[in-house]
Design a protein around this motif. Structure first.
Motif, PDB file in Angstrom:
ATOM      1  N   PHE A 137      40.512  17.260  35.805  1.00 27.87           N
ATOM      2  CA  PHE A 137      40.936  18.110  36.916  1.00 27.87           C
ATOM      3  C   PHE A 137      40.897  19.546  36.409  1.00 27.87           C
ATOM      4  CE2 PHE A 137      44.614  20.459  38.738  1.00 27.87           C
ATOM      5  CZ  PHE A 137      44.171  20.557  40.047  1.00 27.87           C
ATOM      6  N   LYS A 138      40.223  20.417  37.157  1.00 24.96           N
ATOM      7  CA  LYS A 138      40.130  21.823  36.773  1.00 24.96           C
ATOM      8  C   LYS A 138      40.785  22.679  37.852  1.00 24.96           C
ATOM      9  CE  LYS A 138      35.663  20.973  34.556  1.00 24.96           C
ATOM     10  NZ  LYS A 138      34.227  21.341  34.514  1.00 24.96           N
ATOM     11  N   GLN A 139      41.591  23.631  37.418  1.00 28.90           N
ATOM     12  CA  GLN A 139      42.291  24.488  38.379  1.00 28.90           C
ATOM     13  C   GLN A 139      42.373  25.908  37.832  1.00 28.90           C
ATOM     14  OE1 GLN A 139      46.616  24.064  38.996  1.00 28.90           O
ATOM     15  NE2 GLN A 139      46.185  23.755  41.176  1.00 28.90           N
ATOM     16  N   VAL A 140      42.178  26.874  38.689  1.00 25.18           N
ATOM     17  CA  VAL A 140      42.248  28.277  38.274  1.00 25.18           C
ATOM     18  C   VAL A 140      43.692  28.667  38.007  1.00 25.18           C
ATOM     19  CG1 VAL A 140      41.840  30.679  38.956  1.00 25.18           C
ATOM     20  CG2 VAL A 140      40.157  28.914  39.540  1.00 25.18           C
ATOM     21  N   ARG A 141      43.938  29.218  36.832  1.00 24.17           N
ATOM     22  CA  ARG A 141      45.255  29.723  36.457  1.00 24.17           C
ATOM     23  C   ARG A 141      45.120  31.159  35.969  1.00 24.17           C
ATOM     24  NH1 ARG A 141      49.168  25.476  35.547  1.00 24.17           N
ATOM     25  NH2 ARG A 141      48.463  23.755  36.877  1.00 24.17           N
ATOM     26  N   VAL A 142      46.244  31.848  35.897  1.00 22.89           N
ATOM     27  CA  VAL A 142      46.241  33.235  35.425  1.00 22.89           C
ATOM     28  C   VAL A 142      46.693  33.258  33.972  1.00 22.89           C
ATOM     29  CG1 VAL A 142      47.100  35.576  35.809  1.00 22.89           C
ATOM     30  CG2 VAL A 142      46.775  34.027  37.756  1.00 22.89           C
ATOM     31  N   GLY A 143      45.847  33.819  33.109  1.00 28.32           N
ATOM     32  CA  GLY A 143      46.129  33.826  31.678  1.00 28.32           C
ATOM     33  C   GLY A 143      46.465  35.195  31.125  1.00 28.32           C
ATOM     34  N   ARG A 144      46.184  35.366  29.832  1.00 23.50           N
ATOM     35  CA  ARG A 144      46.504  36.618  29.144  1.00 23.50           C
ATOM     36  C   ARG A 144      45.773  37.790  29.799  1.00 23.50           C
ATOM     37  NH1 ARG A 144      46.005  37.632  22.576  1.00 23.50           N
ATOM     38  NH2 ARG A 144      47.749  39.098  22.448  1.00 23.50           N
ATOM     39  N   TYR A 145      46.434  38.912  29.886  1.00 21.10           N
ATOM     40  CA  TYR A 145      45.915  40.129  30.520  1.00 21.10           C
ATOM     41  C   TYR A 145      45.583  39.913  31.989  1.00 21.10           C
ATOM     42  CZ  TYR A 145      45.107  41.091  25.529  1.00 21.10           C
ATOM     43  OH  TYR A 145      45.243  41.228  24.164  1.00 21.10           O
ATOM     44  N   GLU A 146      46.181  38.881  32.591  1.00 15.88           N
ATOM     45  CA  GLU A 146      45.964  38.533  33.998  1.00 15.88           C
ATOM     46  C   GLU A 146      44.529  38.095  34.280  1.00 15.88           C
ATOM     47  OE1 GLU A 146      48.196  40.758  37.112  1.00 15.88           O
ATOM     48  OE2 GLU A 146      48.691  42.129  35.470  1.00 15.88           O
ATOM     49  N   LYS A 147      43.839  37.625  33.255  1.00 22.60           N
ATOM     50  CA  LYS A 147      42.484  37.106  33.445  1.00 22.60           C
ATOM     51  C   LYS A 147      42.557  35.643  33.898  1.00 22.60           C
ATOM     52  CE  LYS A 147      39.208  37.996  30.549  1.00 22.60           C
ATOM     53  NZ  LYS A 147      38.413  38.110  29.285  1.00 22.60           N
ATOM     54  N   SER A 148      41.733  35.299  34.857  1.00 24.89           N
ATOM     55  CA  SER A 148      41.710  33.926  35.370  1.00 24.89           C
ATOM     56  C   SER A 148      40.896  33.019  34.448  1.00 24.89           C
ATOM     57  CB  SER A 148      41.098  33.896  36.772  1.00 24.89           C
ATOM     58  OG  SER A 148      41.879  34.658  37.668  1.00 24.89           O
TER      59      SER A 148
END
Length: 214
Positions: free
Chosen positions: A57-68
């Motif tokens: 399952f793949k889902q878009v999340r917000v990571g470091r420096y607000e990069k998706s």
């Protein structure tokens, strides 16, 4: 907008603790993927035998420096789950498959995130990455958590390991999540940000493993 956010955070540079943490993540995720590869094969077969659809399952999340980025998990729900309901899971959600219930309870569905850690999207320990829908509610101070990589586990993951059962008691689960649980999670994440160290990370990892086994 994403480019702006990245340049805003990049000015902070990299320190020795960041290098040590990344080296730890890289080494442990590499060996983890090799050692746990038999489990990946077994779980993949169980998922395919239990329901139609992909293994991951793949889902878009917000990571470091607000990069998706796309977070990876073993699929625990029916393939069109996000079209059938909210992005949060409440109680014994009917979208969860039979194998999915076991994978979620044992946290084995999180194993593919070792790939995210190896790639550098995530760390073993850090704030759990949120979907874009909910990060829009973050205040400027809460957005400080984007200074570090998100993680597989953190203080909030331990405290809210039974989050879906808590939400099941609410008459408005999404409002409860945004107004109460998410706010408390972010408070714990900011506390981690102030105290982060390799020693703290090891403690959180061991505590997480203890909770899972218990």
């Amino acid at each position: 907008m994403e480019g702006k956010a990245v340049s805003q955070y990049k000015t902070q540079g990299v320190n020795l603790s960041d290098i040590v943490k990344r080296a730890f993540d890289l080494m442990m995720s590499f060996f983890g993927l090799i050692i746990l590869s038999p489990f990946f094969i077994i779980i993949s077969l169980l998922i395919k035998l239990d329901s139609l659809g992909p293994v991951l399952f793949k889902q878009v999340r917000v990571g470091r420096y607000e990069k998706s980025f796309k977070i990876l998990k073993f699929r625990t729900m029916v393939t069109d789950a996000e079209k059938r309901g909210a992005q949060i899971t409440v109680g014994r959600d009917s979208r969860i498959t039979r194998v999915g219930h076991f994978l979620r309870k044992s946290k084995l569905d999180e194993l593919p995130q070792l790939i995210n850690v190896f790639k550098g999207d995530m760390s073993f320990v850090g704030p759990r990455p949120e979907v874009p829908k909910y990060t829009q509610y973050y205040t400027k101070n809460q957005k400080r958590i984007f200074e570090i990589r998100p993680g597989i586990t953190d203080y909030a993951s331990i405290k809210y390991r039974d989050e879906n059962e808590i939400l099941a008691l609410s008459s408005n689960p999404e409002k409860t999540y945004i107004d109460e649980i998410m706010v408390d999670k972010l408070k714990l994440n900011l506390e981690y940000l102030e105290k982060k160290s390799l020693f703290t990370d090891v403690k959180i990892i061991l505590n997480t493993l203890y909770r899972i086994v218990k």
